[in-house]
Scaffold this active site. Structure first.
Site: not given
Lengths: 207, 207
Positions: A125, A166
């Site tokens: 990701s 993230k």
DNA sequence: CATTGAACAATACATTTGTACCCCCTGCCA
DNA sequence: TGGCAGGGGGTACAAATGTATTGTTCAATG
């Protein structure tokens, strides 16, 4: 390392710093203030306190106040792990040949940061941020998430779910965790359900 | 943890020793007995004293009694620069919470390799290999390019041009330097015009 | 001259820290 | 069964240690 980033020292401060470097190099632990006092030929701890305070203000040492013998040197004399950076290397075009050392990659300051921890990256990701599956990321513990710069890469513990790596954004009462890969949608959550554990310090990929 | 020449330990003693190795590796100074107590989940310093006494008798540690935080490990683990790897962190999905140390990222072996050098990356020809502009790549000198595995990332000096970072391929008498970015075409050259300087060991990106 | 900062002495104080007791429990073994 | 070693709890105490306070001296500076 060429010049020191630290401010210059008086002779008394330099004397103490040099002795500290020698002592710690030999004994592998910090001396106490009274030991420094004796080594400096002093008969009172106050001058040592003063010198230490100046050394800290000028960025040469650090320690945990209130705790015994936790002093650490920050200068490059502290047996730093240096790797010569020979120059720039290219991509696309070609860069000139390099012969001499231009700088030093000094990992010691990073490694000495207290509490640093590492995580292995699992998944893709963050590929657009050049963090690939299998990389190891070095993280620095975050105590105050309020002070994080918007967009900082963090590892966050999402209540009831798990930990994820993230980009961190804050939007009023909610927190947005955004991946660096268009295949993944941002996660928006109430701030109290997200616990930021650490922020990205470095990416390490051992081939 | 590597085998030691010392006598074997009970599990409680081993637990303390492992924690000490981790703590000292991270903090660069010894913890106090009460810190060990907390870390072991104990509520009294006596058990720690007992374990320390046994560790000393069996030759695993040494310290200066009567002085604070002067403990030293005697095992071969002592000098390593360790960063605890707490677990895997996510991407896309979420990974389970981590509590305890799973492994150690030991940079010492890498850093101690003789002749290691570093280069700053300039440009984006290797972005698909997750090497971005501004990254620092650690390189290990290559003495025998014949033994390079096909596709290894190398820094190569192209005669009359300069140095570049590319995937290395050999096709008979010629050498192909291939970028990891479709915008760049592979460079094909006679082997004697390409001098391989080093191969990629690690990517370091300090944020 | 007065001011400032570093260095030093002397002393006092609170906290940290190592250490020494006391007790208990458990497992092992003669 | 008893003895013994390891592990743990609780507490107390003295030494080690960091820190604060009050002065004095000296050199540099405006």
């Amino acid at each position: 390392m060429a010049a020191n980033p630290q401010e210059s020292l008086t002779s008394a401060q330099q004397e103490l710093y040099d002795w500290l470097a020698d002592y710690i190099g030999t004994h592998r632990h910090s001396p106490s203030i009274r030991q420094m006092m004796q080594a400096m030929g002093l008969r009172s701890p106050a001058p040592v306190q003063s010198r230490l305070r100046h050394l800290q203000q000028k960025g040469w040492i650090t320690w945990q106040e209130g705790q015994a013998r936790t002093l650490q040197l920050l200068g490059d004399v502290a047996a730093s792990v240096g790797i010569p950076v020979l120059g720039a290397v290219a991509a696309g075009g070609l860069v000139d040949t390099f012969d001499d050392v231009q700088d030093h990659l000094d990992l010691a300051p990073v490694l000495e940061t207290r509490g640093l921890f590492a995580l292995t990256v699992n998944g893709d990701s963050m590929v657009d941020a050049h963090i690939a599956d299998g990389d190891v990321v070095l993280m620095e513990p975050v105590t105050d998430p309020q002070r994080l710069r918007d967009g900082t890469v963090v590892s966050a513990l999402v209540a009831g779910s798990g930990t994820t790596l993230k980009h961190f954004h804050r939007q009023g009462p909610t927190v947005v965790l955004e991946a660096a890969n268009p295949s993944y949608s941002p996660i928006e959550l109430p701030a109290d359900q997200v616990q930021v554990q650490g922020k990205l310090v470095a990416v390490w990929r051992q081939v």
